[in-house]
Enzyme design. Structure first.
Site, PDB file in Angstrom:
ATOM      1  N   HIS A   1      83.250 124.766 -11.821  1.00 58.53           N
ATOM      2  CA  HIS A   1      81.854 124.506 -12.159  1.00 58.53           C
ATOM      3  C   HIS A   1      81.627 124.562 -13.672  1.00 58.53           C
ATOM      4  CE1 HIS A   1      81.908 126.268  -8.089  1.00 58.53           C
ATOM      5  NE2 HIS A   1      80.871 125.505  -7.832  1.00 58.53           N
TER       6      HIS A   1
ATOM      7  N   MET B   1      74.788 122.979  -8.000  1.00 58.86           N
ATOM      8  CA  MET B   1      75.393 123.164  -9.317  1.00 58.86           C
ATOM      9  C   MET B   1      76.763 122.500  -9.426  1.00 58.86           C
ATOM     10  SD  MET B   1      74.482 127.235  -9.653  1.00 58.86           S
ATOM     11  CE  MET B   1      72.882 127.846  -9.117  1.00 58.86           C
ATOM     12  N   SER B   2      76.978 121.436  -8.649  1.00 61.77           N
ATOM     13  CA  SER B   2      78.315 120.835  -8.617  1.00 61.77           C
ATOM     14  C   SER B   2      78.237 119.363  -8.243  1.00 61.77           C
ATOM     15  CB  SER B   2      79.198 121.574  -7.596  1.00 61.77           C
ATOM     16  OG  SER B   2      78.702 121.359  -6.274  1.00 61.77           O
TER      17      SER B   2
ATOM     18  N   SER C   1      81.165 126.069  -1.635  1.00 61.42           N
ATOM     19  CA  SER C   1      80.949 127.475  -1.281  1.00 61.42           C
ATOM     20  C   SER C   1      80.830 127.674   0.223  1.00 61.42           C
ATOM     21  CB  SER C   1      79.669 128.001  -1.952  1.00 61.42           C
ATOM     22  OG  SER C   1      79.808 128.015  -3.343  1.00 61.42           O
TER      23      SER C   1
ATOM     24  N   HIS D   1      73.522 134.374  -3.614  1.00 57.55           N
ATOM     25  CA  HIS D   1      74.763 133.713  -3.201  1.00 57.55           C
ATOM     26  C   HIS D   1      75.212 134.233  -1.834  1.00 57.55           C
ATOM     27  CE1 HIS D   1      78.293 131.260  -3.871  1.00 57.55           C
ATOM     28  NE2 HIS D   1      79.091 132.279  -3.637  1.00 57.55           N
TER      29      HIS D   1
ATOM     30  N   TYR E   1      79.093 125.937 -15.047  1.00 60.65           N
ATOM     31  CA  TYR E   1      78.574 127.255 -15.424  1.00 60.65           C
ATOM     32  C   TYR E   1      79.663 128.310 -15.602  1.00 60.65           C
ATOM     33  CZ  TYR E   1      78.900 128.418 -10.405  1.00 60.65           C
ATOM     34  OH  TYR E   1      79.341 128.629  -9.122  1.00 60.65           O
ATOM     35  N   GLU E   2      80.876 128.010 -15.133  1.00 57.25           N
ATOM     36  CA  GLU E   2      81.978 128.949 -15.338  1.00 57.25           C
ATOM     37  C   GLU E   2      82.502 128.901 -16.776  1.00 57.25           C
ATOM     38  OE1 GLU E   2      84.842 129.288 -11.783  1.00 57.25           O
ATOM     39  OE2 GLU E   2      83.860 127.348 -11.468  1.00 57.25           O
TER      40      GLU E   2
ATOM     41  N   HIS F   1      85.294 130.788  -2.847  1.00 58.78           N
ATOM     42  CA  HIS F   1      86.231 129.722  -3.217  1.00 58.78           C
ATOM     43  C   HIS F   1      87.631 130.317  -3.286  1.00 58.78           C
ATOM     44  CE1 HIS F   1      83.275 126.588  -4.727  1.00 58.78           C
ATOM     45  NE2 HIS F   1      82.500 127.637  -4.522  1.00 58.78           N
TER      46      HIS F   1
ATOM     47  N   ASN G   1      69.917 127.254   1.937  1.00 62.89           N
ATOM     48  CA  ASN G   1      68.666 127.997   1.750  1.00 62.89           C
ATOM     49  C   ASN G   1      67.612 126.994   1.297  1.00 62.89           C
ATOM     50  OD1 ASN G   1      70.575 128.468  -0.824  1.00 62.89           O
ATOM     51  ND2 ASN G   1      68.473 128.144  -1.516  1.00 62.89           N
TER      52      ASN G   1
ATOM     53  N   ALA H   1      77.298 123.496  -0.912  1.00 66.46           N
ATOM     54  CA  ALA H   1      76.147 124.225  -0.392  1.00 66.46           C
ATOM     55  C   ALA H   1      75.001 123.966  -1.365  1.00 66.46           C
ATOM     56  CB  ALA H   1      76.448 125.718  -0.317  1.00 66.46           C
TER      57      ALA H   1
END
Length: 273
Positions: free
Chosen positions: A83, A211-212, A30, A247, A85-86, A61, A235, A113
């Protein structure tokens, strides 16, 4: 994993990039896809045009593969990743890594990120990943194993290549960059963690959370690809600072660190032995 599909995807890409044979693969997370814009003589291919490829649905992306020259090395870069979550399976998430191996890569630089768990970190820091914790509750190697791709029980004790990490540290020193090191934790997302979850991950030994990355690294190591991982601390994770997470903040921070990130990765590639 369907070897035939891997070869069909790789053959299509090879035809589009005039049979360029990359030795380095790049996965750009990201807000970090700007590195692909530095590639010379680039040939870009939209994911939707590549047989059997998923499509990226996440803001920040671009969703394309870029092949060409970067600092004297032949590379192929994913400008955006897939990902869990997609809604994709981990086999689909990691399919491009299989394809990049078929194209000829020997090293994979994977970036993301991430939220900072280590309280000595600050947003905008870059972190070399020294190890990871798979907290996804799934693994891309579950199911039948094809010995043509890799062993049934791959060793993960050196998931992140120590020689590449040392080389990256030396590159950071030459640039006077204060680059951190730490353990990356992969959660499924798409929600950000609660404060209690972040405290738990800190106890478990995590320094950053995202998350990746972990599925891609597992598959890369399964196939014998050497891996270097870099997180941009976009963050601080929940509960460390008294502010909500978004995000937009991730993209904003990666924009601010863009110069350091570009200089760092290019220096690593330029000075590879």
């Amino acid at each position: 994993m369907d070897v035939k599909k891997i070869k069909e995807s790789a053959d299509y890409i090879s035809g589009r990039v005039n049979n360029i044979e990359p030795t380095i693969g790049l996965i750009l997370g990201s807000g970090l896809g700007v590195l692909a814009d530095e590639i010379e003589n680039p040939i870009a291919i939209s994911y939707k045009d590549i047989p059997h490829f998923p499509e990226s649905t996440v803001a920040g992306h671009k969703g394309q593969l870029v092949a060409g020259e970067l600092e004297g090395q032949t590379v192929v870069a994913m400008q955006g990743r897939f990902h869990y979550y997609e809604g994709y399976t981990l086999e689909q998430v990691t399919f491009p890594v299989r394809v990049m191996k078929q194209l000829g890569i020997e090293q994979l630089f994977v970036t993301n990120a991430a939220g900072g768990i280590n309280e000595s970190f600050e947003p905008g820091n870059l972190m070399l990943i020294t190890d990871h914790i798979n907290n996804l509750g799934d693994n891309p190697l579950i199911g039948p194993n094809d010995e043509e791709l890799g062993p049934r029980f791959p060793d993960m004790s050196t998931a992140y290549d120590k020689t590449l990490i040392d080389h990256a540290k030396q590159s950071a020193e030459r640039l006077n960059l204060d680059v951190k090191q730490g353990v990356y934790v992969a959660n499924s997302g798409p929600v950000y963690e609660t404060g209690a979850e972040v405290r738990m991950l800190r106890v478990l030994g995590g320094d950053a959370v995202g998350m990746s990355t972990v599925p891609e690294v597992i598959v890369a190591r399964h196939m014998g690809i050497r891996v270097l991982g870099i997180s941009c601390i976009s963050n601080m994770a929940a509960g460390i600072l008294d502010q909500p997470l978004s995000h937009d903040e991730v993209i904003e921070t990666t924009e601010k660190v863009r110069g350091d990130f570009l200089s760092f990765v290019k220096e690593i590639i330029r000075t590879l032995p």
